[in-house]
Design an enzyme around this catalytic site. Structure first.
Site, short mmCIF file in Angstrom:
data_model
loop_
_atom_site.label_atom_id
_atom_site.label_comp_id
_atom_site.label_asym_id
_atom_site.label_seq_id
_atom_site.Cartn_x
_atom_site.Cartn_y
_atom_site.Cartn_z
N GLN A 149 73.01 -2.94 -24.57
CA GLN A 149 72.73 -3.70 -25.78
C GLN A 149 71.66 -4.76 -25.59
O GLN A 149 71.14 -5.30 -26.57
CB GLN A 149 74.02 -4.39 -26.26
CG GLN A 149 74.52 -5.49 -25.33
CD GLN A 149 75.87 -6.04 -25.76
OE1 GLN A 149 76.89 -5.39 -25.57
NE2 GLN A 149 75.86 -7.24 -26.32
N CYS A 155 77.46 -5.56 -29.50
CA CYS A 155 78.47 -4.71 -28.86
C CYS A 155 79.31 -3.95 -29.87
O CYS A 155 79.74 -2.82 -29.63
CB CYS A 155 79.36 -5.56 -27.97
SG CYS A 155 80.13 -6.95 -28.84
N HIS A 292 84.00 -9.73 -27.71
CA HIS A 292 83.29 -8.55 -27.22
C HIS A 292 84.02 -7.28 -27.66
O HIS A 292 85.24 -7.20 -27.57
CB HIS A 292 83.21 -8.61 -25.69
CG HIS A 292 82.28 -7.60 -25.08
ND1 HIS A 292 81.02 -7.35 -25.57
CD2 HIS A 292 82.45 -6.76 -24.01
CE1 HIS A 292 80.43 -6.42 -24.82
NE2 HIS A 292 81.28 -6.05 -23.88
#
Length: 340
Positions: A149, A155, A292
């Site tokens: 990324q 993400c 995340h």
């Protein structure tokens, strides 16, 4: 004092502090040798000498942290050097992790869509007694190569494409690569979605968008790691997920789901950046921040979750990591699975 002088003074202080803390001949030589080797493998372009010195200082501080961590025999995982080694933890959290992931991001702005299914098409009730003792979708060819990324908090887009790529393979026996950039550019508030490009987002919203519009391929809509203008106007693009559900928030439910296909999950990755191998468990269960999004692709015989990350194949264990059993780092809090 001017801001420039303040910044320069801070750098000088950090440099002095770093060498004062680790100023023994063996350690200093080892640290500087490691830094030079790391620089050869991770080229950097600096604005000026002050920034170059600051980055070296941060690396040396991380070097000391890594040595101390790995010397701790209680640790279940090892740390090492990677693309984040010249970042402080605070910089890593700000630049790489999601700063705009909220509970509301799992809900659509409009209730007009019925693409998300409240029924459980695969029977993922979390009560099955026939689940495998371990499962790893990588060994079945159902997991696409690890992507990167970059310096973009996207993400959520990679978790989404990973889930769609795996489900498409399981259903249609084709391992395609879908466009994260399409999601970064198009799954935005101006189009009616709770997602914010490189500042974080929701895999629920990404799948909702994909179910309506369809996914472009990676090659036709390549990744830039910067949010741009949405280039998709048609709603008859490629792969479309038909339904997806949030599964039960317990270990049995996630294991049952993983027997059907990989699952998008969220976690607290604040301390994950220096991980290299082993079973990660470095989260405070009383102070979790789901910052995340990753893809659970299985679990081993010890109950450790096998997780695909989006920080490149050189990070961790060829881009993957093991997460300790149960709800470590909040992995069971928001699992989402494509079911049709």
């Amino acid at each position: 004092m001017s801001s420039q002088l303040t910044f320069t003074a801070l750098i000088a202080l950090l440099i002095c502090s770093s060498f004062a803390q680790s100023n023994n001949p063996g350690h200093s030589l080892e640290a500087l040798t490691s830094y030079n080797q790391w620089r050869n493998n991770n080229p950097r372009v600096y604005l000026n000498d002050a920034e170059k010195q600051y980055r070296q200082t941060v690396f040396l501080e991380n070097f000391q942290k890594i040595k101390e961590h790995n010397a701790n025999l209680v640790s279940t995982y090892q740390q090492g050097f990677n693309q984040f080694s010249d970042m402080t933890k605070e910089e890593f959290v700000e630049k790489i992790l999601m700063s705009n992931y909220q509970t509301k991001s799992s809900k659509p702005l409009s209730s007009s869509s019925t693409q998300n299914s409240s029924s459980n098409d695969l029977g993922l009730t979390g009560t099955s007694s026939t689940i495998a003792s371990s499962i790893d979708w990588r060994t079945k060819g159902a997991v696409s190569p690890v992507k990167n990324q970059g310096n973009c908090g996207s993400c959520w887009a990679f978790s989404s494409t990973g889930a769609m790529e795996s489900f498409n393979y399981i259903k249609n026996h084709v391992l395609s690569s879908f466009s994260e950039q399409q999601l970064v550019d198009c799954v935005v508030t101006t189009n009616g979605y709770y997602s914010y490009g490189c500042n974080g987002g929701s895999y629920y919203q990404a799948l909702l968008y994909a179910s309506r519009v369809g996914m472009e391929s990676e090659s036709s809509y390549p990744y830039t790691a910067v949010r741009g203008n949405c280039k998709v106007t048609s709603t008859t693009n490629g792969y479309k997920p038909v339904s997806f559900v949030q599964i039960g928030q317990n270990t049995q439910a996630l294991k049952t789901a993983l027997n059907a296909s990989p699952v998008s999950v969220s976690m607290d990755a604040t301390n994950l950046y220096l991980y290299t191998s082993g079973v990660y468990n470095n989260c405070d269960p009383q102070n979790l921040n789901l910052n995340h999004a990753v893809l659970a692709v299985g679990y081993d015989s010890q109950g450790n979750w096998i997780v695909k990350n989006s920080w490149g194949a050189s990070w961790g264990q060829q881009g993957f990591f093991l997460l300790a059993p149960n709800n470590t780092c909040g992995i069971l809090d928001q699992p989402l699975q494509i079911t049709a």
